[in-house]
Design a protein around this motif. Structure first.
Motif, PDB file in Angstrom:
ATOM      1  N   ARG A  51      47.783  31.942  49.507  1.00  0.00           N
ATOM      2  CA  ARG A  51      47.112  33.025  48.797  1.00  0.00           C
ATOM      3  C   ARG A  51      46.906  34.268  49.657  1.00  0.00           C
ATOM      4  O   ARG A  51      46.367  35.265  49.181  1.00  0.00           O
ATOM      5  N   THR A  52      47.333  34.240  50.928  1.00  0.00           N
ATOM      6  CA  THR A  52      47.230  35.430  51.781  1.00  0.00           C
ATOM      7  C   THR A  52      48.491  36.277  51.745  1.00  0.00           C
ATOM      8  O   THR A  52      48.548  37.319  52.406  1.00  0.00           O
ATOM      9  N   GLN A  53      49.485  35.891  50.983  1.00  0.00           N
ATOM     10  CA  GLN A  53      50.768  36.609  50.964  1.00  0.00           C
ATOM     11  C   GLN A  53      50.726  37.817  50.025  1.00  0.00           C
ATOM     12  O   GLN A  53      51.521  37.940  49.100  1.00  0.00           O
ATOM     13  N   HIS A  54      49.785  38.721  50.324  1.00  0.00           N
ATOM     14  CA  HIS A  54      49.654  39.966  49.571  1.00  0.00           C
ATOM     15  C   HIS A  54      50.531  41.034  50.217  1.00  0.00           C
ATOM     16  O   HIS A  54      50.678  41.060  51.442  1.00  0.00           O
ATOM     17  N   PRO A  55      51.084  41.965  49.430  1.00  0.00           N
ATOM     18  CA  PRO A  55      51.951  42.981  50.015  1.00  0.00           C
ATOM     19  C   PRO A  55      51.226  43.917  50.983  1.00  0.00           C
ATOM     20  O   PRO A  55      51.806  44.364  51.965  1.00  0.00           O
ATOM     21  N   GLU A  56      49.952  44.188  50.730  1.00  0.00           N
ATOM     22  CA  GLU A  56      49.201  45.078  51.618  1.00  0.00           C
ATOM     23  C   GLU A  56      48.994  44.437  52.995  1.00  0.00           C
ATOM     24  O   GLU A  56      49.005  45.127  54.011  1.00  0.00           O
ATOM     25  N   PHE A  57      48.812  43.125  53.005  1.00  0.00           N
ATOM     26  CA  PHE A  57      48.661  42.391  54.263  1.00  0.00           C
ATOM     27  C   PHE A  57      49.991  42.384  55.013  1.00  0.00           C
ATOM     28  O   PHE A  57      50.033  42.577  56.235  1.00  0.00           O
ATOM     29  N   GLU A  82      44.023  48.123  43.873  1.00  0.00           N
ATOM     30  CA  GLU A  82      43.207  48.354  45.067  1.00  0.00           C
ATOM     31  C   GLU A  82      43.199  47.125  45.966  1.00  0.00           C
ATOM     32  O   GLU A  82      43.141  45.997  45.488  1.00  0.00           O
ATOM     33  N   HIS A  83      43.242  47.355  47.265  1.00  0.00           N
ATOM     34  CA  HIS A  83      43.218  46.263  48.240  1.00  0.00           C
ATOM     35  C   HIS A  83      42.036  45.323  48.005  1.00  0.00           C
ATOM     36  O   HIS A  83      40.922  45.768  47.749  1.00  0.00           O
ATOM     37  N   CYS A  84      42.285  44.044  48.185  1.00  0.00           N
ATOM     38  CA  CYS A  84      41.197  43.074  48.245  1.00  0.00           C
ATOM     39  C   CYS A  84      40.526  43.225  49.617  1.00  0.00           C
ATOM     40  O   CYS A  84      41.057  43.905  50.509  1.00  0.00           O
ATOM     41  N   PRO A  85      39.379  42.591  49.842  1.00  0.00           N
ATOM     42  CA  PRO A  85      38.721  42.709  51.140  1.00  0.00           C
ATOM     43  C   PRO A  85      39.590  42.261  52.322  1.00  0.00           C
ATOM     44  O   PRO A  85      39.559  42.891  53.384  1.00  0.00           O
ATOM     45  N   MET A  86      40.385  41.205  52.156  1.00  0.00           N
ATOM     46  CA  MET A  86      41.261  40.739  53.229  1.00  0.00           C
ATOM     47  C   MET A  86      42.251  41.842  53.614  1.00  0.00           C
ATOM     48  O   MET A  86      42.450  42.132  54.804  1.00  0.00           O
ATOM     49  N   CYS A  87      42.865  42.457  52.626  1.00  0.00           N
ATOM     50  CA  CYS A  87      43.870  43.486  52.885  1.00  0.00           C
ATOM     51  C   CYS A  87      43.229  44.779  53.390  1.00  0.00           C
ATOM     52  O   CYS A  87      43.796  45.458  54.245  1.00  0.00           O
ATOM     53  N   ALA A  88      42.059  45.123  52.868  1.00  0.00           N
ATOM     54  CA  ALA A  88      41.359  46.310  53.356  1.00  0.00           C
ATOM     55  C   ALA A  88      41.007  46.154  54.832  1.00  0.00           C
ATOM     56  O   ALA A  88      41.159  47.090  55.619  1.00  0.00           O
ATOM     57  N   ALA A  89      40.561  44.961  55.215  1.00  0.00           N
ATOM     58  CA  ALA A  89      40.235  44.719  56.619  1.00  0.00           C
ATOM     59  C   ALA A  89      41.485  44.802  57.487  1.00  0.00           C
ATOM     60  O   ALA A  89      41.473  45.437  58.551  1.00  0.00           O
ATOM     61  N   ALA A  90      42.579  44.197  57.055  1.00  0.00           N
ATOM     62  CA  ALA A  90      43.828  44.256  57.821  1.00  0.00           C
ATOM     63  C   ALA A  90      44.286  45.703  57.980  1.00  0.00           C
ATOM     64  O   ALA A  90      44.705  46.119  59.068  1.00  0.00           O
ATOM     65  N   HIS A  91      44.187  46.472  56.915  1.00  0.00           N
ATOM     66  CA  HIS A  91      44.562  47.885  56.911  1.00  0.00           C
ATOM     67  C   HIS A  91      43.754  48.632  57.983  1.00  0.00           C
ATOM     68  O   HIS A  91      44.311  49.363  58.805  1.00  0.00           O
ATOM     69  N   ALA A  92      42.450  48.427  57.977  1.00  0.00           N
ATOM     70  CA  ALA A  92      41.583  49.112  58.935  1.00  0.00           C
ATOM     71  C   ALA A  92      41.825  48.637  60.366  1.00  0.00           C
ATOM     72  O   ALA A  92      41.868  49.449  61.295  1.00  0.00           O
ATOM     73  N   THR A 103      45.278  51.135  40.111  1.00  0.00           N
ATOM     74  CA  THR A 103      44.101  50.613  39.410  1.00  0.00           C
ATOM     75  C   THR A 103      43.139  50.015  40.431  1.00  0.00           C
ATOM     76  O   THR A 103      43.543  49.533  41.491  1.00  0.00           O
ATOM     77  N   SER A 104      41.858  50.023  40.083  1.00  0.00           N
ATOM     78  CA  SER A 104      40.813  49.595  41.006  1.00  0.00           C
ATOM     79  C   SER A 104      40.470  48.114  40.855  1.00  0.00           C
ATOM     80  O   SER A 104      40.777  47.488  39.837  1.00  0.00           O
ATOM     81  N   SER A 105      39.814  47.613  41.866  1.00  0.00           N
ATOM     82  CA  SER A 105      39.305  46.238  41.798  1.00  0.00           C
ATOM     83  C   SER A 105      38.314  46.088  40.654  1.00  0.00           C
ATOM     84  O   SER A 105      38.284  45.060  39.984  1.00  0.00           O
ATOM     85  N   PRO A 126      35.130  47.181  46.788  1.00  0.00           N
ATOM     86  CA  PRO A 126      36.001  48.344  46.940  1.00  0.00           C
ATOM     87  C   PRO A 126      36.389  48.525  48.412  1.00  0.00           C
ATOM     88  O   PRO A 126      35.652  48.119  49.321  1.00  0.00           O
ATOM     89  N   ILE A 127      37.520  49.150  48.644  1.00  0.00           N
ATOM     90  CA  ILE A 127      37.998  49.370  50.007  1.00  0.00           C
ATOM     91  C   ILE A 127      36.924  50.032  50.863  1.00  0.00           C
ATOM     92  O   ILE A 127      36.696  49.637  52.004  1.00  0.00           O
TER      93      ILE A 127
END
Length: 159
Positions: A51-57, A82-92, A103-105, A126-127
């Motif tokens: 379940r971690t195989q998101h494109p943003e990650f 919109e990024h989930c919390p896992m992807c938002a954290a990886a992004h940052a 579209t938003s969460s 939210p991100i």
């Protein structure tokens, strides 16, 4: 958000559709350099059980391996949702720049509730709550109905 942003978001929606056609959840993302070049694109790959195989990650991991810190900071991540919390954290954590989403969460959470889909295991923050220094633009009302239709096809089938 300008026409160029919408062009990249449309590609994200196409990738989300490809994911759905492949039997996966409809999420797609594109990494774009400061000069406008598309560097990386991907869609969800969670159907196999990870379940971690998101494109943003995937974008965050790719950017950390292939771009300098200044290149990452100047890049933009476009995404259908919109990024989930896992992807938002990886992004940052890897220091990527702006996020633009179709579209938003909050929208997705409302639609899932409407269709009787139980909430997932992670809060749909939210991100800005997860990565407050990341510049964010979205949602894009022009793409809402297309994205909602993809989600409806994927998630309403769960019930």
């Amino acid at each position: 958000m300008d026409d160029n942003d919408l062009r990249h978001l449309r590609r994200c929606v196409e990738l989300a559709g490809e994911a759905l056609d492949d039997g996966d959840e409809p999420f797609g993302s594109v990494l774009v350099a400061a000069d406008g070049a598309t560097l990386f694109e991907d869609h969800n790959h969670v159907a196999g059980g990870d379940r971690t195989q998101h494109p943003e990650f995937a974008i965050a991991r790719w950017a950390a391996e292939h771009l300098t810190e200044p290149e990452r900071a100047a890049a933009t991540v476009y995404t259908s949702g919109e990024h989930c919390p896992m992807c938002a954290a990886a992004h940052a954590w890897v220091g990527l720049g702006r996020v633009v989403y179709a579209t938003s969460s909050a929208q997705l959470t409302g639609w899932l509730a409407e269709w009787g889909v139980p909430p997932g295991p992670v809060a749909p923050l939210p991100i800005g709550q997860v990565a407050p220094r990341v510049p964010v633009d979205g949602p894009a009302p022009e793409l809402e109905s297309r994205v909602k239709d993809l989600y409806r096809r994927a998630f309403s089938a769960m019930h």
